[in-house]
Design a protein around this motif. Structure first.
Motif, PDB file in Angstrom:
ATOM      1  N   GLY A 116       0.826  -1.204   0.000  1.00 22.40           N
ATOM      2  CA  GLY A 116       0.000   0.000   0.000  1.00 22.40           C
ATOM      3  C   GLY A 116       0.858   1.251   0.000  1.00 22.40           C
ATOM      4  N   SER A 117       1.974   1.194   0.743  1.00 28.26           N
ATOM      5  CA  SER A 117       2.874   2.355   0.780  1.00 28.26           C
ATOM      6  C   SER A 117       3.405   2.642  -0.620  1.00 28.26           C
ATOM      7  CB  SER A 117       4.068   2.083   1.698  1.00 28.26           C
ATOM      8  OG  SER A 117       3.633   1.807   2.999  1.00 28.26           O
ATOM      9  N   ASP A 256      -7.355   6.688  -1.513  1.00 32.98           N
ATOM     10  CA  ASP A 256      -6.616   5.542  -1.002  1.00 32.98           C
ATOM     11  C   ASP A 256      -7.626   4.485  -0.549  1.00 32.98           C
ATOM     12  OD1 ASP A 256      -5.313   3.718   0.652  1.00 32.98           O
ATOM     13  OD2 ASP A 256      -3.898   5.196   1.426  1.00 32.98           O
ATOM     14  N   LYS A 286      -3.586  -4.751   0.152  1.00 34.18           N
ATOM     15  CA  LYS A 286      -4.211  -5.603   1.179  1.00 34.18           C
ATOM     16  C   LYS A 286      -5.250  -6.602   0.626  1.00 34.18           C
ATOM     17  CE  LYS A 286      -3.319  -2.322   4.877  1.00 34.18           C
ATOM     18  NZ  LYS A 286      -2.842  -2.627   6.181  1.00 34.18           N
TER      19      LYS A 286
END
Ligand SMILES: Cc1ncc(COP(=O)(O)O)c(C=O)c1O
Length: 446
Positions: A116-117, A256, A286
């Motif tokens: 995700g980062s 996001d 995720k």
């Protein structure tokens, strides 16, 4: 000492010496759970204790553990083509990018990465380069929310608001990142207003943009539900207001969906609750593969991608494991199962019929607020309902320990219990969650 206990002691000893556990202080005597198995929504430790994973273990386990179809999809892909270069093509990546555009209900092109980062790092870079390529080279600032979390790598840690993720690394932060308070209904940022809290925050953001000069603002980052920062659930109006502001000032709306994507709110994506909103960039990770394998995505609208097609405008970010064929095959199967088994309808229905019982907890002195959408729920614990003083850490630790003793795991953000059970949770699982939490909170009521 039995052989079993000896084995456990040896594992702890090795772990304390050699394994760097995330977010835990070095403690010689640390004895956290050693998980060995998972079944559906439950993890099982070395002693055979079972825990219902009520936050899907960092919001990852969409389809739970041991899902044969996901395992088979991964195995088949590994047999056929386990890996290939992101600079060329392979079929699972082509099909997944096409499917994402389909479920995003717009014309999107996707760049794959691994977390995700990284998906948000990619969004930052794309947004910056897009503005340079479209004649707005001064647009470099990004607006995001306090209580927002977008990842811990150096670029996006500027966007995240988590204080300890920043204060421990002085000198590594970058200028140009602006934070605004979120529309947090239980703790309104501007006191009691006549307009909606979403409207007052949006007005404030517009004021910030004016003062910072619109020609310097590149993008607004927003989570449809600010889950990591206390499960704050803005109304559907909020994204509509932000979308309008973004259009007015040529700012990119970057949504996001790392936590909210893939059915958790009862729709494919959280932004879809806001009629008429089509984000410029959407990031995911995720639940995209249900955590069977790491995979992340940054999907951009056609108007952005078009500018990268021009000669000399190559996007210079490379992620070796990015569009991993096995990850893409698993994500495609995950999406197929969510569609085929109508899991989003299940989420909406079970949210209404079972999780909505959590609202009854508001009658307890210890519970200040209960808020949620779909399977995402936040329960805010207080020591004084009038002053809204957060419950102290010691009491919170006792509550989480009491729940763990009864086989219930969940994540906390300070004084907020954050729930996000797997989509495949059974009715019994969800009743267990509500009943256990209710019993423990009643025991600890003030
Ligand atoms: C909304 C959101 N975005 C991004 C991230 C970062 O994802 P990762 O830990 O996979 O880098 C997280 C992690 O919790 C998140 O909650």
């Amino acid at each position: 000492m039995t052989n079993h206990n000896l084995k456990i002691d040896q594992l702890y000893e090795k772990a304390n010496r050699h394994l760097w556990q995330s977010l835990s202080e070095s403690d010689e005597n640390s004895k956290t759970q050693i998980a060995v198995k998972g079944e559906g929504a439950w993890s099982i430790d070395l002693d055979g204790n079972r825990y219902f994973e009520a936050t899907s273990v960092h919001s990852c386990l969409n389809l739970g553990y041991g899902h044969e179809e996901l395992i088979e999809a991964a195995t088949e892909q590994m047999k056929h083509l386990a890996y290939f270069t992101p600079a060329k093509l392979q079929i699972p990546a082509i099909e997944l990018a096409t499917k994402l555009s389909d479920i995003l209900q717009g014309n999107y092109t996707t760049f794959f990465s691994t977390s995700g980062s990284e998906a948000n790092e990619v969004a930052l870079k794309i947004a910056r380069q897009y503005h340079i390529q479209s004649g707005n080279p001064n647009k470099y600032k990004f607006i995001s929310h306090y209580n927002g979390y977008h990842g811990g790598t150096l670029g996006v840690q500027n966007v995240s608001s988590t204080p300890v993720f920043k204060s421990d690394f002085p000198g590594l932060m970058t200028p140009g990142f602006i934070h605004v308070l979120p529309p947090y209904e239980y703790r309104p940022p501007f006191g009691n207003q006549t307009e909606s809290i979403e409207q007052s925050v949006a007005n404030y953001i517009e004021e910030v943009i004016q003062r910072e000069q619109p020609e310097t603002i590149a993008g607004i980052f927003v989570e449809p539900v600010l889950f990591a920062g206390g499960c704050i659930v803005p109304s559907q109006e909020y994204l509509q207001l932000l979308s309008k502001i973004c259009r007015k000032y040529e700012i990119l709306l970057i949504v996001d969906e790392v936590v909210t994507g893939f059915g958790k709110t009862g729709k494919w994506f959280g932004f879809m609750h806001s009629k008429g909103v089509q984000p410029d960039i959407v990031t995911m990770a995720k639940g995209m593969t249900g955590a069977y394998i790491p995979l992340a995505a940054t999907s951009v609208r056609e108007k952005i991608y078009r500018t990268f097609k021009r000669k000399g405008n190559q996007f210079n970010h490379f992620s070796t494991m990015g569009p991993h064929p096995v990850g893409c095959a698993v994500a495609l199967k995950n999406i197929e199962i969510i569609e085929r088994d109508k899991l989003m309808n299940k989420v909406s229905k079970q949210s209404d019929t079972i999780l909505s019982r959590l609202h009854e907890l508001k009658s307890l002195n210890i519970v200040g607020d209960v808020r949620g959408i779909g399977f995402l729920y936040g329960i805010e614990l207080v020591s004084n309902k009038k002053t809204k003083k957060p419950l102290n850490d010691e009491r919170i630790s006792q509550i989480t320990a009491a729940c763990e003793d009864k086989g219930l795991h969940f994540a906390m953000d300070e004084n907020v219990i954050r729930l996000n059970p797997p989509l495949i949770s059974t009715e019994n699982d969800l009743h267990f969650l509500v009943d256990t939490l209710t019993a423990v909170l009643k025991d600890f009521n003030l």
